[in-house]
Scaffold this motif. Structure first.
Motif, PDB file in Angstrom:
ATOM      1  N   ASP A  96       0.753  -1.128   0.043  1.00  0.00           N
ATOM      2  CA  ASP A  96      -0.107   0.028  -0.157  1.00  0.00           C
ATOM      3  C   ASP A  96       0.946   1.128   0.211  1.00  0.00           C
ATOM      4  O   ASP A  96       1.908   1.348   0.767  1.00  0.00           O
ATOM      5  N   ARG A  97       0.648   2.273  -0.986  1.00  0.00           N
ATOM      6  CA  ARG A  97       1.307   3.535  -0.936  1.00  0.00           C
ATOM      7  C   ARG A  97       0.532   4.380  -1.787  1.00  0.00           C
ATOM      8  O   ARG A  97       0.520   4.121  -3.005  1.00  0.00           O
ATOM      9  N   LEU A  98       0.178   5.536  -1.073  1.00  0.00           N
ATOM     10  CA  LEU A  98      -0.668   6.568  -2.359  1.00  0.00           C
ATOM     11  C   LEU A  98       0.456   7.427  -3.094  1.00  0.00           C
ATOM     12  O   LEU A  98       1.598   7.361  -2.285  1.00  0.00           O
ATOM     13  N   VAL A  99       0.232   7.895  -4.163  1.00  0.00           N
ATOM     14  CA  VAL A  99       1.192   8.309  -4.967  1.00  0.00           C
ATOM     15  C   VAL A  99       1.740   9.651  -4.283  1.00  0.00           C
ATOM     16  O   VAL A  99       2.913   9.678  -4.377  1.00  0.00           O
ATOM     17  N   SER A 100       0.914  10.361  -3.720  1.00  0.00           N
ATOM     18  CA  SER A 100       1.360  11.567  -2.930  1.00  0.00           C
ATOM     19  C   SER A 100       2.193  11.253  -2.101  1.00  0.00           C
ATOM     20  O   SER A 100       3.343  12.051  -1.691  1.00  0.00           O
ATOM     21  N   GLU A 101       2.410   9.899  -1.523  1.00  0.00           N
ATOM     22  CA  GLU A 101       3.382   9.668  -0.523  1.00  0.00           C
ATOM     23  C   GLU A 101       4.588   8.873  -0.857  1.00  0.00           C
ATOM     24  O   GLU A 101       5.154   8.302  -0.067  1.00  0.00           O
ATOM     25  N   SER A 103       7.853   7.187  -2.364  1.00  0.00           N
ATOM     26  CA  SER A 103       9.180   7.666  -2.729  1.00  0.00           C
ATOM     27  C   SER A 103       9.516   6.971  -4.220  1.00  0.00           C
ATOM     28  O   SER A 103       8.931   6.035  -4.601  1.00  0.00           O
ATOM     29  N   GLU A 104      10.736   7.691  -4.699  1.00  0.00           N
ATOM     30  CA  GLU A 104      10.980   7.190  -5.903  1.00  0.00           C
ATOM     31  C   GLU A 104      11.588   5.741  -5.932  1.00  0.00           C
ATOM     32  O   GLU A 104      11.219   4.949  -6.639  1.00  0.00           O
ATOM     33  N   ALA A 105      12.208   5.611  -4.575  1.00  0.00           N
ATOM     34  CA  ALA A 105      12.529   4.178  -4.393  1.00  0.00           C
ATOM     35  C   ALA A 105      11.493   3.081  -4.338  1.00  0.00           C
ATOM     36  O   ALA A 105      11.680   2.117  -5.012  1.00  0.00           O
ATOM     37  N   GLU A 106      10.335   3.447  -3.591  1.00  0.00           N
ATOM     38  CA  GLU A 106       9.248   2.688  -3.756  1.00  0.00           C
ATOM     39  C   GLU A 106       8.706   2.196  -4.963  1.00  0.00           C
ATOM     40  O   GLU A 106       8.224   1.106  -5.384  1.00  0.00           O
ATOM     41  N   ALA A 149      -4.165   3.282  -3.972  1.00  0.00           N
ATOM     42  CA  ALA A 149      -3.222   2.979  -3.149  1.00  0.00           C
ATOM     43  C   ALA A 149      -2.141   2.156  -3.477  1.00  0.00           C
ATOM     44  O   ALA A 149      -1.094   1.550  -2.810  1.00  0.00           O
ATOM     45  N   HIS A 150      -2.297   1.629  -5.030  1.00  0.00           N
ATOM     46  CA  HIS A 150      -1.316   0.531  -5.566  1.00  0.00           C
ATOM     47  C   HIS A 150      -0.778   0.730  -6.892  1.00  0.00           C
ATOM     48  O   HIS A 150      -0.959   0.165  -7.860  1.00  0.00           O
ATOM     49  N   ALA A 151      -0.650   2.342  -7.093  1.00  0.00           N
ATOM     50  CA  ALA A 151      -0.488   2.645  -8.516  1.00  0.00           C
ATOM     51  C   ALA A 151       0.915   2.233  -9.063  1.00  0.00           C
ATOM     52  O   ALA A 151       0.884   1.787 -10.426  1.00  0.00           O
ATOM     53  N   HIS A 152       1.739   1.920  -8.306  1.00  0.00           N
ATOM     54  CA  HIS A 152       2.976   1.362  -8.854  1.00  0.00           C
ATOM     55  C   HIS A 152       2.745  -0.047  -9.107  1.00  0.00           C
ATOM     56  O   HIS A 152       3.239  -0.559 -10.272  1.00  0.00           O
ATOM     57  N   TYR A 153       1.920  -0.706  -8.553  1.00  0.00           N
ATOM     58  CA  TYR A 153       1.680  -2.087  -8.843  1.00  0.00           C
ATOM     59  C   TYR A 153       0.689  -2.099 -10.012  1.00  0.00           C
ATOM     60  O   TYR A 153       1.233  -3.003 -10.959  1.00  0.00           O
ATOM     61  N   ALA A 154      -0.124  -1.433 -10.060  1.00  0.00           N
ATOM     62  CA  ALA A 154      -1.082  -1.381 -11.274  1.00  0.00           C
ATOM     63  C   ALA A 154      -0.295  -1.103 -12.571  1.00  0.00           C
ATOM     64  O   ALA A 154      -0.751  -1.666 -13.560  1.00  0.00           O
ATOM     65  N   ALA A 155       0.324   0.006 -12.487  1.00  0.00           N
ATOM     66  CA  ALA A 155       1.200   0.263 -13.537  1.00  0.00           C
ATOM     67  C   ALA A 155       1.944  -0.735 -14.174  1.00  0.00           C
ATOM     68  O   ALA A 155       2.178  -0.990 -15.403  1.00  0.00           O
TER      69      ALA A 155
END
Length: 245
Positions: A96-101, A103-106, A149-155
């Motif tokens: 879980d992580r919102l895009v607004s929160e 990090s580039e590393a995440e 809250a999973h934009a990185h995973y979805a992308a």
């Protein structure tokens, strides 16, 4: 009938719930299995459960984000069993992580594991794929719809879907390439989501969570001769949630 006798499976992320179901099903139908996971002790313990004599199975540590690990896994599979008939890429990271929160590393870690990892394994395996072989990439409903809250995973999973179609074009007719997009499947990953959104189950037409075995059955179908004219496709396994929401 599905028969994998003498066929060689390379399965990444093999210590997860869906992956273990895939490994059990392939092994039960006669496959020689190469299982890799970042959790080396976990995947080796699972391998011993499947095959106490360690004759038809090989378990290895693989970090999906590291290209050299993919190459080492493929080399070990070929050294032990001679070729690869089925590659199933199931290694993944879901946090879980919102895009607004975020990090580039995440962001980069999620892309590296969930998308780059598929690329690394597919690229390494291509020279060793047998005639009539199959690749199945484990994607996600998130890759089609996005996910709060999973934009990185979805992308990353959206990228897996596009990579799958491109590989299907490049590798035909020798190798078929398809994807499976699970929805809400029983296991540790889905429990926090259900706790936050209990309405997801009644909103699913089948009114329940799926099981890892139900996903594994679709993966096995796509790797079998029953699907020998199926390539470049994605099969949803979500009890109808994708169309109902």
């Amino acid at each position: 009938m599905i028969d994998f006798s003498g066929k060689v499976l390379l399965l990444t992320g093999a210590n997860g719930a869906i992956s273990r179901a895939v490994a059990r099903l392939f092994f039960r139908h006669g496959a020689l299995c190469v299982l890799t996971d970042l959790d080396e002790d976990g995947v080796k313990g699972f391998a011993r459960e499947l095959d106490p004599d360690v004759v038809r199975i090989l378990a290895l540590r693989q970090d999906a984000a590291v290209a050299e690990d993919a190459e080492r896994a493929v080399d070990a599979a070929v050294e032990k069993f001679g070729r690869i008939d089925a590659l199933v890429t199931a290694a993944g990271l879901y946090r879980d992580r919102l895009v607004s929160e975020m990090s580039e590393a995440e962001w980069r870690q999620s892309i590296a594991i969930n998308l780059d990892g598929v690329f690394h394994s597919c690229r390494a395996a291509i020279p060793h794929l047998a005639e009539g072989s199959a690749i199945v990439n484990i994607a996600s409903m998130a890759g089609h719809r996005g996910s709060y809250a999973h934009a990185h995973y979805a992308a990353a999973k959206g990228g897996v879907l596009s990579l799958t179609r491109s590989l299907a074009l490049e590798l035909a007719p020798r190798t078929r390439v398809n994807a499976v997009s699970p929805g809400l499947i029983e296991g540790p990953m889905v429990q926090p989501l259900i706790a936050k959104k209990p309405e997801l189950i009644p909103n699913t037409p089948m009114k329940r969570l799926g099981t890892p075995e139900e996903v594994a059955g679709v993966v096995a179908f796509l790797c079998s001769d029953l699907a020998r004219f199926v390539t470049g496709e994605t099969i949803h396994v979500n009890g109808g949630l994708h169309i109902a929401s």
